[in-house]
Design a protein around this motif. Structure first.
Motif, PDB file in Angstrom:
ATOM      1  N   UNK A 166     -72.682 -28.539  27.893  1.00  0.00           N
ATOM      2  CA  UNK A 166     -71.809 -30.256  26.537  1.00  0.00           C
ATOM      3  C   UNK A 166     -73.082 -31.175  26.020  1.00  0.00           C
ATOM      4  N   UNK A 167     -72.979 -32.187  25.296  1.00  0.00           N
ATOM      5  CA  UNK A 167     -73.723 -32.801  24.575  1.00  0.00           C
ATOM      6  C   UNK A 167     -73.787 -34.238  25.630  1.00  0.00           C
ATOM      7  N   UNK A 168     -74.335 -35.255  25.428  1.00  0.00           N
ATOM      8  CA  UNK A 168     -74.210 -36.021  26.242  1.00  0.00           C
ATOM      9  C   UNK A 168     -74.847 -37.885  25.053  1.00  0.00           C
ATOM     10  N   UNK A 169     -74.326 -39.001  25.127  1.00  0.00           N
ATOM     11  CA  UNK A 169     -74.464 -39.790  24.402  1.00  0.00           C
ATOM     12  C   UNK A 169     -75.460 -40.566  24.802  1.00  0.00           C
ATOM     13  N   UNK A 170     -76.243 -40.780  23.674  1.00  0.00           N
ATOM     14  CA  UNK A 170     -77.786 -41.351  24.023  1.00  0.00           C
ATOM     15  C   UNK A 170     -78.088 -42.646  22.800  1.00  0.00           C
ATOM     16  N   UNK A 171     -78.492 -43.896  23.066  1.00  0.00           N
ATOM     17  CA  UNK A 171     -79.388 -44.688  22.424  1.00  0.00           C
ATOM     18  C   UNK A 171     -80.732 -44.361  22.386  1.00  0.00           C
ATOM     19  N   UNK A 178     -79.020 -47.285  18.078  1.00  0.00           N
ATOM     20  CA  UNK A 178     -78.023 -46.516  16.817  1.00  0.00           C
ATOM     21  C   UNK A 178     -77.924 -45.230  17.703  1.00  0.00           C
ATOM     22  N   UNK A 179     -76.314 -44.519  18.259  1.00  0.00           N
ATOM     23  CA  UNK A 179     -75.978 -44.025  19.189  1.00  0.00           C
ATOM     24  C   UNK A 179     -75.763 -42.251  19.188  1.00  0.00           C
ATOM     25  N   UNK A 180     -76.390 -41.642  19.760  1.00  0.00           N
ATOM     26  CA  UNK A 180     -76.292 -40.554  19.110  1.00  0.00           C
ATOM     27  C   UNK A 180     -76.007 -39.079  20.148  1.00  0.00           C
ATOM     28  N   UNK A 181     -75.402 -38.119  19.251  1.00  0.00           N
ATOM     29  CA  UNK A 181     -75.527 -37.233  20.734  1.00  0.00           C
ATOM     30  C   UNK A 181     -76.814 -36.027  20.356  1.00  0.00           C
ATOM     31  N   UNK A 182     -76.484 -35.499  22.232  1.00  0.00           N
ATOM     32  CA  UNK A 182     -77.873 -34.404  22.401  1.00  0.00           C
ATOM     33  C   UNK A 182     -78.240 -34.168  23.201  1.00  0.00           C
ATOM     34  N   UNK A 183     -78.516 -32.769  23.278  1.00  0.00           N
ATOM     35  CA  UNK A 183     -78.456 -31.894  24.118  1.00  0.00           C
ATOM     36  C   UNK A 183     -79.152 -32.754  25.403  1.00  0.00           C
ATOM     37  N   UNK A 184     -78.543 -32.230  26.865  1.00  0.00           N
ATOM     38  CA  UNK A 184     -78.797 -32.261  28.431  1.00  0.00           C
ATOM     39  C   UNK A 184     -80.331 -31.973  28.446  1.00  0.00           C
ATOM     40  N   UNK A 185     -80.595 -30.591  27.443  1.00  0.00           N
ATOM     41  CA  UNK A 185     -81.766 -30.193  27.319  1.00  0.00           C
ATOM     42  C   UNK A 185     -83.153 -30.463  26.980  1.00  0.00           C
ATOM     43  N   UNK A 186     -84.507 -31.050  28.203  1.00  0.00           N
ATOM     44  CA  UNK A 186     -85.343 -31.214  27.855  1.00  0.00           C
ATOM     45  C   UNK A 186     -85.763 -31.138  26.242  1.00  0.00           C
ATOM     46  N   UNK A 191     -73.980 -40.829  15.914  1.00  0.00           N
ATOM     47  CA  UNK A 191     -72.305 -41.113  15.700  1.00  0.00           C
ATOM     48  C   UNK A 191     -72.066 -42.386  15.025  1.00  0.00           C
ATOM     49  N   UNK A 192     -72.804 -42.755  15.028  1.00  0.00           N
ATOM     50  CA  UNK A 192     -72.934 -44.538  14.988  1.00  0.00           C
ATOM     51  C   UNK A 192     -73.327 -44.653  13.704  1.00  0.00           C
ATOM     52  N   UNK A 193     -72.827 -45.343  12.184  1.00  0.00           N
ATOM     53  CA  UNK A 193     -73.323 -45.222  10.679  1.00  0.00           C
ATOM     54  C   UNK A 193     -74.238 -45.729  11.245  1.00  0.00           C
ATOM     55  N   UNK A 194     -74.706 -46.355   9.950  1.00  0.00           N
ATOM     56  CA  UNK A 194     -76.255 -46.994   9.284  1.00  0.00           C
ATOM     57  C   UNK A 194     -75.515 -48.167   9.490  1.00  0.00           C
ATOM     58  N   UNK A 195     -76.510 -48.956   9.180  1.00  0.00           N
ATOM     59  CA  UNK A 195     -76.226 -50.958   9.686  1.00  0.00           C
ATOM     60  C   UNK A 195     -77.421 -51.043   8.671  1.00  0.00           C
ATOM     61  N   UNK A 196     -77.191 -52.351   8.170  1.00  0.00           N
ATOM     62  CA  UNK A 196     -78.053 -52.841   7.221  1.00  0.00           C
ATOM     63  C   UNK A 196     -78.730 -53.763   7.333  1.00  0.00           C
ATOM     64  N   UNK A 197     -80.215 -53.472   7.369  1.00  0.00           N
ATOM     65  CA  UNK A 197     -81.454 -53.755   6.767  1.00  0.00           C
ATOM     66  C   UNK A 197     -81.509 -54.912   8.456  1.00  0.00           C
ATOM     67  N   UNK A 198     -80.598 -56.409   7.686  1.00  0.00           N
ATOM     68  CA  UNK A 198     -80.855 -57.661   8.443  1.00  0.00           C
ATOM     69  C   UNK A 198     -80.470 -56.973   9.527  1.00  0.00           C
TER      70      UNK A 198
END
Length: 85
Positions: free
Chosen positions: A12-17, A26-34, A42-49
């Protein structure tokens, strides 16, 4: 959130930042296997500011933490000197 599993390892993938300059907080899902590089944002793109503000705050926090560590080391050395007297 639904059960999202790695297609290579079946875990199961885990949420990381991310705290890189390109993707701060920015948060993302990744495999816990190194060894697995599979991930999905997971999160949308942020504005440059917003990215500039977050990066500035992170740099300021890191600088303050370094100053605090330096002061704590000095205080510890002063206590050692004081007790040795």
């Amino acid at each position: 959130m639904e059960d999202v599993r790695c297609i290579f390892y079946g875990r199961q993938k885990v949420i990381q930042t991310s705290w890189t300059d390109a993707n701060p907080s920015k948060r993302f899902l990744s495999c816990p296997n190194n060894g697995c590089n599979q991930f999905a944002w997971i999160d949308p793109l942020m504005c440059s500011r917003a990215m500039k503000i977050i990066l500035g705050l992170l740099k300021k926090a890191n600088k303050l933490e370094a100053r605090l560590q330096t002061r704590n080391e000095r205080e510890r050395k002063l206590w050692i000197c004081l007790v040795a007297l």
